[in-house]
Design an enzyme around this catalytic site. Structure first.
Site, PDB file in Angstrom:
ATOM      1  N   CYS A  34       0.838  -1.197   0.000  1.00 46.61           N
ATOM      2  CA  CYS A  34       0.000   0.000   0.000  1.00 46.61           C
ATOM      3  C   CYS A  34       0.878   1.253   0.000  1.00 46.61           C
ATOM      4  O   CYS A  34       1.657   1.478   0.913  1.00 46.61           O
ATOM      5  CB  CYS A  34      -0.920  -0.002   1.209  1.00 46.61           C
ATOM      6  SG  CYS A  34      -2.094   1.349   1.149  1.00 46.61           S
ATOM      7  N   CYS A  67      -7.104  -1.740 -46.309  1.00 48.53           N
ATOM      8  CA  CYS A  67      -6.684  -0.352 -46.024  1.00 48.53           C
ATOM      9  C   CYS A  67      -7.847   0.610 -46.269  1.00 48.53           C
ATOM     10  O   CYS A  67      -8.515   0.539 -47.301  1.00 48.53           O
ATOM     11  CB  CYS A  67      -5.502   0.018 -46.921  1.00 48.53           C
ATOM     12  SG  CYS A  67      -4.976   1.734 -46.766  1.00 48.53           S
TER      13      CYS A  67
END
Lengths: 424, 455
Positions: free
Chosen positions: A137, A345
């Site tokens: 922590c 494309c």
């Protein structure tokens, strides 16, 4: 369907999806809902000594991508703010009601032997399956000599782990903080202390954003803020690397790893498992979507395992570890070249401008008779960096194709161009 | 109101209901919608949408700025290329321009980015507290702009920005040109056209003089003598004729005349309603006319075109609007005779069926009649010859009836430039006219400054 059940560091669970020690596992009400939803286990939110921690109001902030997609959450919440007695009572009851699920208790008490000697028997008496030591922590608790303050000092990690193994018969999982320079040092320390497993990563020190009108970072408490711990999808790459570092470290080989960090779907989980994790913990994804996501995770993972002939998690656990190495062992003679599928494309030009401005000028833009553009790879200029593939919005439109160079495997330690190469 | 239609009834619906029927065809995006839609833009390089925009707006950039929560920056990006970006966002046929070219305009990508709607969002929400463009130091040059339509206004703004003084001569009582008088009411609602002009004039240095009509109380000869340069943005103000007997009968008029009245009407419940309505033509004006009459409550609205669907000038999007509003399209039919009642008013039209033979239109010999309370011609606009009647104007070289210009919008007369629909260059679109005005202003500025340096 493939068998998702596991035995991790001696702890049995019907599936590898555990909830991490965090707000979703703070009390019986949430944990029962999680078990009802199908989670394989939970790590109960960190218990500490009484008096219980006190939390501030305003606790989370987020880093957003496009369309408010949350990339990561930052929190400044402390360990449980409920009394030890209430938590122990609820844990006892929940474990009794859900005997087939893994129930791990996260702990954080001062780095003093007496404190651990006091709390460990109380936890063991609940019937819990194991303990996880919260050495990670990064906010609030380090100021009190706990959390990351312990995790960042390998000697403390080893010492506390040893106390736990001494005063408790349950499996001990040591949760590691990523706020260090070399994760292996912490893992080795835990291993020396007798840890049954490590879990990682805990949250990363963070500030997600700043309110530019009020000139204060988020989350805002009154007119102030503080750094918190970062988690969620954005930390997954960091977590995967740290898991891999430990998995391939000869000094900790075989030490069970519980993967944590940005796991939001079955694929993330499978990746952690492929890099050696025996179980995974989830938090942010559940906080964003609710406990129901575990159904999709279990379903997706089983189907993928079925399709690939993996009957259990052990069948593919760690398979990617052997392919993870140091840069110096990569094949210098390997060559790939981008190939653009012109049918796929859409003509956005992103590959071109990315390569032209920031890479190797290897994608040509030519105007077609109809006024649209044709983007094509100049093969002799392409170094196979993958940037065009990354920037392309259409999946599989750009393929990086391995080239047959006819050259043998050669790594940097063998390469004549390396002035420091090891003599053969 | 229009005398030729005064004998017709008025709409049955009340003013509120009609106002609703004529509200925004495409309602503005909410902040949420704009956020979602702007994030869909792929930020293309050398973007097809920009190449398709006649006014060359940097579309990926302005959308990126919307996504970045920088609406003023987005609006400035648009306005720096197209000062009438607000009305263009509303009236442009984006379906054949930027959105047609969008790389996401295909089945795989689901749909094009809503570029027009995003443009409107940026400009409507920019919240400028002052005009976003600064004028350069005064040059002492005075330029006459004829016509306060999109071409003239765009030219005037760019000239003012470069430090010139501009006088705009406008034949009508209000500025805006087709934005004020010619666009379907639901495409450009409320007083937006006027507010936009007010914004444009915020740059300063532009004076508009009204009721000034070239060829009537104004000549090119005078302007050419009195100003350092002249820009002609005259538009097309005459209506093509059918060439049929009784073409002037009550009940038969130009669609543009009716649309002008409709746009100016304060109370839609008082405009004449042609319950059975015939519109001749197949361009966007024909659709605008038909749909507006339908929305006023007409029960039987027909558009008749001498050729087929494929040859129609109206875009597929416009045709869809017409279908949605229950407008019927009749193709391959040519006006043959105006049918009058015993009081000499229009009661219908006889059409001759047509067919193409080797590309040339021929009558099939078959005819049919459609009953109508009014017939609206939307068969195209013509150049108003009277505007170029003075000796100097008469010298202007022409392409057909329109004024000939080169790529820099120069006419055949030194110091005289022209742009917009009165020229043959490019498409007859608002956005094209804006571009012409802008380019002409740049050409005028370059020419005038060249002379300054040489002096």
């Amino acid at each position: 369907m493939a068998d998702l059940s596991i035995v991790f560091a001696g702890i049995k669970a019907p599936n590898p999806f555990w909830l991490a020690s965090a707000p979703p596992t703070d009390k019986a009400y949430n944990v029962v809902r999680a078990f009802e939803a199908g989670w394989g286990g939970v790590v109960w939110k960190t218990l500490g000594e009484d008096p219980a921690a006190v939390n501030v109001s305003s606790r989370y902030s987020a880093h957003y991508g496009a369309n408010r997609v949350v990339q990561g959450i930052n929190n400044i919440e402390l360990i449980t703010d409920r009394s030890l007695e209430i938590n122990l009572r609820e844990i006892t009851q929940v474990k009794k009601d859900w005997p087939d699920r893994a129930l791990i208790v996260s702990l954080m008490v001062p780095c003093v032997e007496a404190s651990w000697k006091f709390i460990l028997p109380l936890v063991e008496a609940t019937g819990a399956d194991g303990i996880e030591l919260n050495f990670g922590c990064p906010h609030g608790m380090p100021e009190r000599g706990m959390g990351a303050a312990v995790g960042q000092v390998p000697e403390y990690v080893e010492q506390v782990t040893r106390w736990c193994k001494t005063y408790c018969s349950l499996p001990v999982i040591v949760k590691l903080t990523p706020n260090i320079t070399d994760i292996r040092q912490s893992a080795r320390a835990a291993h020396r202390g007798g840890a049954d497993a490590v879990s990682l990563i805990n949250t990363i020190n963070s500030i997600t954003s700043v309110d530019l009108d009020r000139m204060v970072a988020h989350p805002i408490v009154g007119d102030q803020s503080t750094h918190g711990g970062y988690c969620g999808s954005a930390v997954k790459p960091i977590a995967l690397n740290m898991v891999a570092e430990i998995a391939r470290d000869p000094q900790t080989r075989g030490l069970p790893i519980c993967g944590i960090g940005g796991i939001g779907n079955w694929r993330d989980a499978a990746e952690f498992i492929a890099l050696g994790s025996g179980a995974v913990q989830v938090c942010t994804a559940a906080m964003l979507h609710g406990f129901r996501i575990v159904e999709d995770m279990k379903d997706g993972l089983s189907r993928w395992m079925d399709q690939h002939g993996h009957s259990s998690l052990e069948a593919f656990r760690g398979l990617a570890v052997g392919h993870t190495t140091d840069w110096k062992y990569l094949d210098i003679n390997y060559k790939s070249i981008a190939h653009i599928d012109q049918d796929a494309c859409i003509g956005c030009g992103r590959c071109h401008i990315a390569c032209e401005d920031t890479s190797h000028q290897a994608i040509a833009s030519t105007v077609k008779p109809d006024g649209t553009h044709l983007y094509s790879v100049i093969e002799e200029e392409c170094v196979g960096c993958n940037l065009c593939q990354i920037t392309c919005p259409v999946e599989n439109c750009i393929d990086m194709q391995a080239q047959d160079t006819g050259k043998p495997y050669l790594n940097w330690t063998q390469d004549p161009r390396n002035p420091y190469r090891e003599a053969s | 109101m229009i005398d030729a239609l005064n004998h017709l009834p008025r709409p049955r619906a009340g003013a509120d209901q009609l106002a609703e029927a004529f509200s925004d065809l495409a309602p503005p995006l909410t902040a949420r919608q704009a956020a979602v839609e702007s994030a869909r833009c792929l930020y293309c390089f050398d973007a097809p949408c920009v190449n398709a925009c006649p006014s060359e707006i940097d579309i990926p950039s302005f959308i990126h700025r919307i996504s970045d929560d920088n609406l003023q920056g987005a609006a400035e990006r648009i306005l720096s290329a197209n000062i009438l970006g607000g009305s263009c966002a509303r009236v442009c046929p984006t379906e054949i321009l930027c959105q047609q070219a969008c790389v996401r305009n295909n089945a795989q990508e689901c749909a094009p980015v809503l570029i027009g709607q995003l443009q409107r969002y940026a400009i409507d929400n920019a919240g400028f507290t002052q005009h976003p463009f600064q004028r350069s130091p005064a040059t002492g040059k005075r330029i006459a702009v004829v016509g306060a339509g999109p071409a003239g206004l765009s030219c005037a703004h760019r000239l003012a920005m470069h430090g010139h003084e501009v006088v705009v001569f406008e034949a009508q009582e209000k500025p805006g040109g087709l934005n004020e008088y010619g666009i379907a009411r639901y495409k450009l609602v409320d007083d937006y056209a006027q507010r936009e002009v007010e914004f444009l004039l915020g740059i300063g240095g532009i004076e508009i003089r009204y009721a000034q009509r070239l060829g009537a109380n104004l000549t090119l000869t005078e302007l050419h003598q009195q100003y350092h340069a002249v820009f002609l943005g005259l538009g097309l103000n005459a209506v093509r004729q059918l060439g049929l007997p009784d073409e002037d009968a009550p009940g038969l008029l130009a669609a543009t005349d009716y649309i002008r009245e409709l746009r100016q009407a304060d109370d839609l419940s008082r405009v004449p309603l042609a319950d059975r309505c015939l519109v001749l033509g197949a361009g966007n004006t024909a659709i605008d006319m038909a749909v507006q009459m339908s929305r006023l409550g007409a029960r039987d609205v027909n558009v008749v075109y001498r050729r087929g669907i494929a040859e129609m000038g109206a875009t597929a999007h416009e045709q869809d609007i017409a279908k949605h509003d229950q407008v019927r399209l009749h193709t391959w039919a040519r006006p043959d005779a105006v049918l009058l009642d015993d009081q000499g008013r229009v009661r219908g039209m006889r059409f001759a069926r047509t067919q193409p033979v080797a590309g040339v239109l021929h009558d099939t010999g078959e005819t049919f009649e459609l009953a109508a309370d009014a017939i609206f011609k939307a068969i195209g606009q013509r150049f108003d010859e009277a505007s170029l009647s003075d000796p100097l104007a008469a010298q202007l070289a022409r392409d057909g009836e329109r004024i000939r210009v080169d790529a820099q919008l120069r006419t055949s007369l030194a110091g005289v430039y022209a742009g917009g629909d009165c020229t043959a260059l490019g498409q007859d679109l608002t956005v094209q006219a804006v571009q012409h005005g802008k380019l002409a202003a740049e050409a005028i500025h370059a020419q005038l400054m060249l002379n300054v340096e040489a002096a």
